[in-house]
Design a protein around this motif. Sequence first.
Motif, mmCIF file in Angstrom:
data_model
loop_
_atom_site.group_PDB
_atom_site.id
_atom_site.type_symbol
_atom_site.label_atom_id
_atom_site.label_comp_id
_atom_site.label_asym_id
_atom_site.label_seq_id
_atom_site.Cartn_x
_atom_site.Cartn_y
_atom_site.Cartn_z
ATOM 1 N N MET A 15 86.536 -26.141 -35.456
ATOM 2 C CA MET A 15 85.532 -27.325 -35.076
ATOM 3 C C MET A 15 85.840 -27.448 -33.444
ATOM 4 S SD MET A 15 86.134 -30.319 -38.042
ATOM 5 C CE MET A 15 87.426 -31.202 -36.847
ATOM 6 N N LEU A 16 84.549 -27.749 -33.034
ATOM 7 C CA LEU A 16 84.723 -28.074 -31.474
ATOM 8 C C LEU A 16 84.046 -29.727 -31.516
ATOM 9 C CD1 LEU A 16 85.083 -27.297 -28.341
ATOM 10 C CD2 LEU A 16 82.646 -26.627 -28.533
ATOM 11 N N LEU A 17 85.224 -30.396 -30.909
ATOM 12 C CA LEU A 17 84.780 -31.859 -30.946
ATOM 13 C C LEU A 17 84.431 -32.061 -29.325
ATOM 14 C CD1 LEU A 17 87.869 -33.400 -32.554
ATOM 15 C CD2 LEU A 17 85.678 -32.670 -33.824
ATOM 16 N N MET A 18 83.317 -32.687 -29.279
ATOM 17 C CA MET A 18 82.541 -32.920 -27.972
ATOM 18 C C MET A 18 81.993 -34.290 -28.089
ATOM 19 S SD MET A 18 80.477 -29.416 -26.841
ATOM 20 C CE MET A 18 79.884 -30.273 -25.471
ATOM 21 N N GLY A 19 82.223 -35.145 -26.956
ATOM 22 C CA GLY A 19 81.462 -36.482 -27.137
ATOM 23 C C GLY A 19 82.023 -37.156 -25.712
ATOM 24 N N ASP A 20 81.410 -38.418 -25.611
ATOM 25 C CA ASP A 20 81.691 -39.261 -24.457
ATOM 26 C C ASP A 20 83.186 -40.080 -24.770
ATOM 27 O OD1 ASP A 20 79.351 -38.566 -23.190
ATOM 28 O OD2 ASP A 20 78.345 -40.052 -24.008
ATOM 29 N N SER A 21 83.567 -40.690 -23.719
ATOM 30 C CA SER A 21 84.563 -41.344 -23.891
ATOM 31 C C SER A 21 84.491 -42.409 -24.904
ATOM 32 C CB SER A 21 85.207 -42.006 -22.772
ATOM 33 O OG SER A 21 86.288 -42.722 -22.711
ATOM 34 N N GLY A 22 85.239 -42.540 -26.031
ATOM 35 C CA GLY A 22 85.065 -43.658 -27.130
ATOM 36 C C GLY A 22 84.393 -43.157 -28.104
ATOM 37 N N ALA A 23 83.977 -41.834 -28.318
ATOM 38 C CA ALA A 23 83.245 -41.266 -29.283
ATOM 39 C C ALA A 23 84.102 -41.265 -30.615
ATOM 40 C CB ALA A 23 82.758 -39.888 -28.870
ATOM 41 N N GLY A 24 85.237 -41.089 -30.552
ATOM 42 C CA GLY A 24 86.199 -41.043 -31.562
ATOM 43 C C GLY A 24 86.922 -39.787 -31.858
ATOM 44 N N LYS A 25 86.864 -38.990 -30.828
ATOM 45 C CA LYS A 25 87.705 -37.554 -31.020
ATOM 46 C C LYS A 25 89.093 -37.897 -31.119
ATOM 47 C CE LYS A 25 86.248 -36.497 -26.861
ATOM 48 N NZ LYS A 25 85.595 -37.900 -26.565
ATOM 49 N N THR A 26 89.577 -38.721 -30.147
ATOM 50 C CA THR A 26 91.066 -39.054 -30.539
ATOM 51 C C THR A 26 91.450 -39.684 -31.776
ATOM 52 O OG1 THR A 26 91.262 -39.153 -28.121
ATOM 53 C CG2 THR A 26 93.011 -40.310 -29.400
ATOM 54 N N SER A 27 90.602 -40.590 -32.230
ATOM 55 C CA SER A 27 90.810 -41.135 -33.505
ATOM 56 C C SER A 27 90.685 -40.287 -34.527
ATOM 57 C CB SER A 27 89.805 -42.281 -33.827
ATOM 58 O OG SER A 27 90.018 -43.345 -32.884
ATOM 59 N N LEU A 28 89.773 -39.243 -34.564
ATOM 60 C CA LEU A 28 89.743 -38.273 -35.588
ATOM 61 C C LEU A 28 91.153 -37.427 -35.754
ATOM 62 C CD1 LEU A 28 88.456 -36.715 -37.812
ATOM 63 C CD2 LEU A 28 87.275 -35.379 -36.090
ATOM 64 N N ILE A 29 91.520 -37.150 -34.599
ATOM 65 C CA ILE A 29 92.755 -36.144 -34.598
ATOM 66 C C ILE A 29 94.063 -37.004 -34.996
ATOM 67 C CG2 ILE A 29 94.504 -35.302 -33.194
ATOM 68 C CD1 ILE A 29 92.195 -34.723 -31.074
ATOM 69 N N ALA A 30 94.085 -38.330 -34.664
ATOM 70 C CA ALA A 30 95.135 -39.188 -35.076
ATOM 71 C C ALA A 30 95.010 -39.395 -36.657
ATOM 72 C CB ALA A 30 95.082 -40.528 -34.395
ATOM 73 N N SER A 31 93.823 -39.644 -37.028
ATOM 74 C CA SER A 31 93.521 -39.677 -38.616
ATOM 75 C C SER A 31 94.191 -38.599 -39.423
ATOM 76 C CB SER A 31 92.022 -39.835 -38.887
ATOM 77 O OG SER A 31 91.742 -41.217 -38.338
ATOM 78 N N ALA A 32 93.927 -37.194 -38.928
ATOM 79 C CA ALA A 32 94.249 -36.176 -39.395
ATOM 80 C C ALA A 32 95.808 -36.223 -39.657
ATOM 81 C CB ALA A 32 93.691 -34.976 -38.869
ATOM 82 N N ALA A 33 96.600 -36.461 -38.597
ATOM 83 C CA ALA A 33 97.963 -36.433 -38.736
ATOM 84 C C ALA A 33 98.519 -37.678 -39.727
ATOM 85 C CB ALA A 33 98.493 -36.837 -37.227
ATOM 86 N N ASN A 34 97.738 -39.055 -39.563
ATOM 87 C CA ASN A 34 98.195 -40.167 -40.253
ATOM 88 C C ASN A 34 97.975 -39.665 -41.949
ATOM 89 O OD1 ASN A 34 98.655 -41.472 -38.262
ATOM 90 N ND2 ASN A 34 96.939 -42.435 -38.042
ATOM 91 N N ALA A 35 96.929 -38.776 -41.940
ATOM 92 C CA ALA A 35 96.584 -38.518 -43.357
ATOM 93 C C ALA A 35 97.630 -37.351 -44.098
ATOM 94 C CB ALA A 35 95.209 -37.981 -43.723
ATOM 95 N N GLY A 36 98.437 -36.940 -43.028
ATOM 96 C CA GLY A 36 99.393 -35.818 -43.632
ATOM 97 C C GLY A 36 99.260 -34.525 -43.046
ATOM 98 N N TYR A 37 98.195 -34.327 -42.188
ATOM 99 C CA TYR A 37 98.145 -32.844 -41.759
ATOM 100 C C TYR A 37 98.853 -32.758 -40.456
ATOM 101 C CZ TYR A 37 93.634 -31.939 -44.273
ATOM 102 O OH TYR A 37 92.717 -31.850 -45.215
ATOM 103 N N LYS A 38 99.593 -31.631 -40.250
ATOM 104 C CA LYS A 38 100.348 -31.134 -39.261
ATOM 105 C C LYS A 38 99.213 -30.931 -37.969
ATOM 106 C CE LYS A 38 103.316 -28.747 -42.539
ATOM 107 N NZ LYS A 38 103.406 -27.403 -42.891
ATOM 108 N N VAL A 39 99.569 -31.499 -37.006
ATOM 109 C CA VAL A 39 98.741 -31.456 -35.711
ATOM 110 C C VAL A 39 99.497 -30.973 -34.675
ATOM 111 C CG1 VAL A 39 97.081 -32.892 -34.331
ATOM 112 C CG2 VAL A 39 97.189 -33.360 -36.736
ATOM 113 N N ARG A 40 99.078 -29.900 -34.066
ATOM 114 C CA ARG A 40 99.639 -29.088 -32.943
ATOM 115 C C ARG A 40 98.742 -29.279 -31.712
ATOM 116 N NH1 ARG A 40 102.972 -30.260 -36.235
ATOM 117 N NH2 ARG A 40 103.770 -28.560 -37.718
ATOM 118 N N VAL A 41 99.031 -30.034 -30.576
ATOM 119 C CA VAL A 41 98.239 -30.280 -29.572
ATOM 120 C C VAL A 41 98.890 -29.379 -28.352
ATOM 121 C CG1 VAL A 41 97.377 -31.949 -27.753
ATOM 122 C CG2 VAL A 41 97.554 -32.500 -30.296
#
Length: 140
Positions: A15-41
């Motif tokens: 996936m390629l996440l694009m969007g203006d500030s506040g569009a939810g890109k960071t929230s999506l990444i955090a949601s994946a980690a919170n749901a149990g996915y291993k996230v490497r940044v």
Amino acid sequence: MATFDNYEMSDRAIMLLMGDSGAGKTSLIASAANAGYKVRVADFENKLAVLNTHLTDKGKKNLSYISFKDELNKIATAAKDFKKVLAMGWKDGDENFGKIETWGTDTIFVIDSLSALAEDMKHEALAISGRKSHEQLQVA
């Protein structure tokens, strides 16, 4: 002519996440980690503090990051260091997560941001050719 009869599908999503500030890109990444996915940044912007505000305790345990950033008036190393991680494997402190191609579908790899990585690669290319980019020039 190519057909899809014998096409092997990967079990990994890209996936390629694009969007203006506040569009939810960071929230999506955090949601994946919170749901149990291993996230490497792979952090090229040094702006991960906002991500931390969206993470639960479980999410914080699932997130690993390595910061890569060229400093002004210094040797361009961010792109070179990133390529080394790609070749040698992801290490965060004492933890060795292995090479990216060995990660399973439970792991999400994030480059933050692609434009900053491209800028760092430009710095490296200019440094190899013996030139400095405008951003690396010291202002007199």
